[in-house]
Design an enzyme around this catalytic site. Sequence first.
Site, PDB file in Angstrom:
ATOM      1  N   HIS A  99      43.281  35.134  42.584  1.00  0.00           N
ATOM      2  CA  HIS A  99      42.561  36.753  42.846  1.00  0.00           C
ATOM      3  C   HIS A  99      42.046  36.427  44.639  1.00  0.00           C
ATOM      4  O   HIS A  99      41.790  37.415  44.787  1.00  0.00           O
ATOM      5  CB  HIS A  99      41.812  36.890  42.190  1.00  0.00           C
ATOM      6  CG  HIS A  99      40.564  36.494  42.411  1.00  0.00           C
ATOM      7  ND1 HIS A  99      40.492  35.515  41.413  1.00  0.00           N
ATOM      8  CD2 HIS A  99      39.422  37.012  42.884  1.00  0.00           C
ATOM      9  CE1 HIS A  99      38.698  34.900  41.158  1.00  0.00           C
ATOM     10  NE2 HIS A  99      38.500  36.216  42.245  1.00  0.00           N
ATOM     11  N   ASP A 124      44.095  30.114  38.072  1.00  0.00           N
ATOM     12  CA  ASP A 124      43.893  31.894  38.975  1.00  0.00           C
ATOM     13  C   ASP A 124      43.336  30.347  40.101  1.00  0.00           C
ATOM     14  O   ASP A 124      41.769  30.414  40.903  1.00  0.00           O
ATOM     15  CB  ASP A 124      42.801  32.227  38.350  1.00  0.00           C
ATOM     16  CG  ASP A 124      42.159  33.057  39.603  1.00  0.00           C
ATOM     17  OD1 ASP A 124      42.408  33.385  40.569  1.00  0.00           O
ATOM     18  OD2 ASP A 124      40.834  33.354  39.522  1.00  0.00           O
ATOM     19  N   SER A 133      34.060  33.829  44.485  1.00  0.00           N
ATOM     20  CA  SER A 133      34.848  33.332  43.654  1.00  0.00           C
ATOM     21  C   SER A 133      35.685  32.840  44.828  1.00  0.00           C
ATOM     22  O   SER A 133      35.901  32.619  46.050  1.00  0.00           O
ATOM     23  CB  SER A 133      36.367  34.249  43.349  1.00  0.00           C
ATOM     24  OG  SER A 133      35.600  35.249  42.812  1.00  0.00           O
TER      25      SER A 133
END
Length: 515
Positions: free
Chosen positions: A144, A174, A248
Site C-alpha cells: 500500500h 500487502d 508502514s
Amino acid sequence: MSNPTNRRRSAAFAAFLLAGTALGGGAGWLAAPTHAEAQVQTQGGQAQGSQVQQNASAQLSAPQVALPGFGDLVARVKPAVVTITATERVEAEPFRSPFPEGSPQDRMFRRYFGAPEGSRPQAAQALGSGFIIDAGGDIVTNNHVVDGASSVKVTLDDGRELSAKVVGRDPRTDLALLKVEAGDKLPFLNLGNSDKARPGDWVVALGNPYGLGGTVTAGIVSARGRDIHSGPYDDFLQIDAPINRGNSGGPLFGLDGSVIGVNTAIFSPSGGSIGIGFAIPSNLVKTVVTQLKESGHVERGFLGVTTQPVDATMAEALNLKNADGALVAQVQPNSPAAEAGIKAGDVVTAVGGTRVSGPRDLARLIASMAPGTSTELTTRRGGGDQKQVEVKLATLQDGKAKAGQQAGDEGSERGRIGIGLASVEEAGRAGLDLPQGTEGAVVAQVRPGSPAAEAGLQTGDVILGVGDRAVKGPEQAASAIREAGSGGKGAVALRVLRDGQQIFVAVRAGQANKG
C-alpha cells in the site's frame, strides 16, 4: 446520579490508600504506635529481630532485573532501514465556470479565477518505510506504500536518494519488493524466524512516522495470530511498540537483530498510535519475497469454495460434534473442489493432516501450496463419519470472482465494512438478473453485525460507485472503499443498484488503519 466510573476510580484510589497505610504503618511513618503496642513490640523484639535481619539480607541479595538497552542493536541495524517516497500523478478536477461557455462573464471568470489552459495533473506523495534484505539492493516494504505510484524514490540512512524499481507486489499480503542500484554493496538485514516470537518478548520498530525519518520505538509482542479482517491470510503479530502513519513497511526486530515482522497496520479510533500495532510475520515475508524476486508475482493454490465458520448453533443444526472447521457454503463449477466431489454443506476439518479450525485456516493452508499440488482434505458431511478427499489445486487468478474463494480476500472489503464482492459476470452466471451493460461489483456476502449489515446492504446489491467515483469490478470497488475510508473519514458513501433503482448507502468504515 453518581457516575459509576467515578465510583470505581474512588474505590481503586481508596484501596491504594489502604494498602499504603498497611505498608506504611509497619514502617512506623504514618502513625506512632500506642504504649500497649510499643510494649508488645519490645517484648517480641528479640525474637523478631533476627528474622527481620534475615529477611532484609534475603531482599538485598535477590537478583535485580534490568530493562534492556537498545542502543547497540539500533546502531547495528539502522543503516539498512530506508525511507520510501512514492509519487502518483493525480488528474486535477476539470475546471468549471458557472457562466455560459464563451460568454463575457465566463471569460472574465476564467481570467481571474480559473485555469484557461484546462486542468493539469498534480503530484501526490506517500511516505513509508522499508529495509534492505541483500547487498544488491533488494528492499521490502508494504504494497500500500507503492500501489499506484508512477515513481518511487528510496532515501538511504546515509542520505543518498536513489530511484527504485518495483520488482513485484502482492496485494493479498500487502507486501512489495523494490530494487535500487547503489553502485556499491549495501548494508542489509536478515529475516528471522517469527515462529519463535512469543507474547512478552521485547521488540524494536524502526521507520519513518509522519516523515520524521529514522525513528526508534520499543515494546513487546502482545499476541500472535491476529486476524484484523484485512484478508483471508491474516496472521499478524500484535505489538505495543508505537507505530504511526509512515511506519508502514518498516522492520520489527527481535533482540538478536533479525527482522521478525514488517510493520503494517494499527488499530486506532483517532489515526494515531494507541499501542495496538500489527506486523506481518517474517516467515510469511520470506515466502512471498522469494516468489516476487523470482517472477514478480505470487502464485497460490486455488480450491474453489466459499466457506463460513461453524458456530455452536450451526454445529447442532448439522449434527456435528464440534463447532470447528470450515463449512462449505458454495462450490465453484469446474473448480478443483467440484472435481473432487466436495459439496455445499461439507465441513473441512483438515488439510494434509493439519487441523482446520475455521475458514481462515483453510484459506491460508490452500494459499501456501503451489498450484498443481495434490493434497488430502478431511471432510465431514452431516452427522456422518470423516472421510479423506484427494484434490489437485489449481492456480488462484486475480481475475477470478471472489465468490469462488473464501470470503474476505483481495476482491472483498469484508475486513473494512463487512462484505464479500463478486464480478457482475459471475453473478449473472449464478442467476442474478441485471440490466444489460451493468458495471460494478456485486455484494456476494454481508457479514452479520458488520457496518455493512447495519447500513442495510444486501446480498445482490450492485456497487456502481464509491462517492462520486465509478467502479467497474470488485478490485476497483475494494480499492475505492479503502481509500474513501482512510484519512480519518469514518463513513463511506456507496452508490448501489437495487431492484433496478440507484440509491446511496452510507456505511461506517472499520478501525483497522494502515500504518
